[in-house]
Design a protein around this motif. Sequence first.
Motif, PDB file in Angstrom:
ATOM      1  N   ALA A  82     -16.604   8.730   8.873  1.00 34.96           N
ATOM      2  CA  ALA A  82     -17.825   9.515   8.718  1.00 34.96           C
ATOM      3  C   ALA A  82     -18.148   9.544   7.228  1.00 34.96           C
ATOM      4  N   VAL A  83     -19.105   8.721   6.828  1.00 32.13           N
ATOM      5  CA  VAL A  83     -19.380   8.467   5.410  1.00 32.13           C
ATOM      6  C   VAL A  83     -20.598   9.249   4.936  1.00 32.13           C
ATOM      7  N   VAL A  84     -20.452   9.937   3.811  1.00 28.54           N
ATOM      8  CA  VAL A  84     -21.588  10.581   3.155  1.00 28.54           C
ATOM      9  C   VAL A  84     -22.470   9.462   2.596  1.00 28.54           C
ATOM     10  N   GLY A  85     -23.738   9.491   2.969  1.00 24.31           N
ATOM     11  CA  GLY A  85     -24.660   8.406   2.629  1.00 24.31           C
ATOM     12  C   GLY A  85     -24.759   8.070   1.160  1.00 24.31           C
ATOM     13  N   HIS A  86     -24.617   9.055   0.289  1.00 22.59           N
ATOM     14  CA  HIS A  86     -24.721   8.797  -1.155  1.00 22.59           C
ATOM     15  C   HIS A  86     -23.699   7.762  -1.610  1.00 22.59           C
ATOM     16  N   LEU A  87     -22.573   7.666  -0.916  1.00 27.09           N
ATOM     17  CA  LEU A  87     -21.519   6.725  -1.308  1.00 27.09           C
ATOM     18  C   LEU A  87     -21.925   5.268  -1.103  1.00 27.09           C
ATOM     19  N   PHE A  88     -22.927   5.018  -0.271  1.00 24.24           N
ATOM     20  CA  PHE A  88     -23.427   3.658  -0.073  1.00 24.24           C
ATOM     21  C   PHE A  88     -24.201   3.149  -1.288  1.00 24.24           C
ATOM     22  N   LEU A  89     -24.739   4.060  -2.075  1.00 25.32           N
ATOM     23  CA  LEU A  89     -25.595   3.680  -3.199  1.00 25.32           C
ATOM     24  C   LEU A  89     -24.819   2.972  -4.307  1.00 25.32           C
ATOM     25  N   THR A  90     -25.520   2.088  -5.002  1.00 27.82           N
ATOM     26  CA  THR A  90     -24.947   1.480  -6.208  1.00 27.82           C
ATOM     27  C   THR A  90     -25.446   2.209  -7.444  1.00 27.82           C
ATOM     28  N   SER A  91     -26.532   2.962  -7.290  1.00 27.77           N
ATOM     29  CA  SER A  91     -27.055   3.768  -8.393  1.00 27.77           C
ATOM     30  C   SER A  91     -28.121   4.719  -7.850  1.00 27.77           C
ATOM     31  N   CYS A  92     -28.441   5.718  -8.669  1.00 28.70           N
ATOM     32  CA  CYS A  92     -29.562   6.602  -8.347  1.00 28.70           C
ATOM     33  C   CYS A  92     -30.005   7.308  -9.619  1.00 28.70           C
ATOM     34  N   LYS A  93     -31.223   7.822  -9.579  1.00 31.49           N
ATOM     35  CA  LYS A  93     -31.777   8.563 -10.706  1.00 31.49           C
ATOM     36  C   LYS A  93     -31.987  10.022 -10.339  1.00 31.49           C
ATOM     37  N   GLY A  94     -31.274  10.471  -9.321  1.00 34.81           N
ATOM     38  CA  GLY A  94     -31.422  11.839  -8.842  1.00 34.81           C
ATOM     39  C   GLY A  94     -32.214  11.860  -7.551  1.00 34.81           C
ATOM     40  N   HIS A  95     -32.364  13.051  -6.993  1.00 39.10           N
ATOM     41  CA  HIS A  95     -33.012  13.190  -5.693  1.00 39.10           C
ATOM     42  C   HIS A  95     -33.941  14.405  -5.698  1.00 39.10           C
ATOM     43  N   LEU A  96     -34.837  14.436  -6.648  1.00 36.27           N
ATOM     44  CA  LEU A  96     -35.717  15.586  -6.835  1.00 36.27           C
ATOM     45  C   LEU A  96     -36.673  15.814  -5.672  1.00 36.27           C
ATOM     46  N   ASN A  97     -37.016  14.779  -4.956  1.00 36.87           N
ATOM     47  CA  ASN A  97     -38.016  14.905  -3.898  1.00 36.87           C
ATOM     48  C   ASN A  97     -37.422  15.258  -2.536  1.00 36.87           C
ATOM     49  N   LEU A  98     -36.114  15.379  -2.441  1.00 37.53           N
ATOM     50  CA  LEU A  98     -35.500  15.673  -1.155  1.00 37.53           C
ATOM     51  C   LEU A  98     -35.403  17.185  -0.935  1.00 37.53           C
TER      52      LEU A  98
END
Length: 139
Positions: free
Chosen positions: A51-67
């Motif tokens: 059961a994987v937290v989706g953020h761990l799939f990312l290779t990068s991000c600039k934040g999640h201000l719109n969520l």
Amino acid sequence: MNNFVFSIDFEMGPGIDHFVTQNKPNSLIERKVLPKVLVLAKKYEIPVTFAVVGHLFLTSCKGHLNLPQPETDYYSGDWYQNDPKSCFPKNKAWYAPDLIVEIKGCGHEIASHSFSHAPFNYCSKKVAEVEIKESIKAA
């Protein structure tokens, strides 16, 4: 023959950030444990659902201000305030595409554990839907 499901929550930084307030364990410990779990699962022929937290799939991000964010009585402030807004491999606690590849390479099942480890019992329907959608998109 008896059947059972062996499920492991795979959360790392996002999971520890929101649910442990004191004496936070090192979220990188999962990087040391996961290969050992995969070896044991292979040795004993145990299929595992991760059961994987989706953020761990990312290779990068600039934040999640719109969520949209869950509102809990135990975590105040911006739900994403501790997200490093960084990349892999610079921050291996919040991004784990390499470990996802290892899990998939061993033939195990990957399930969603939301995108940001949001507690669905504190979420509006909108937050839950976005968490699921973002998790699927990241995967």
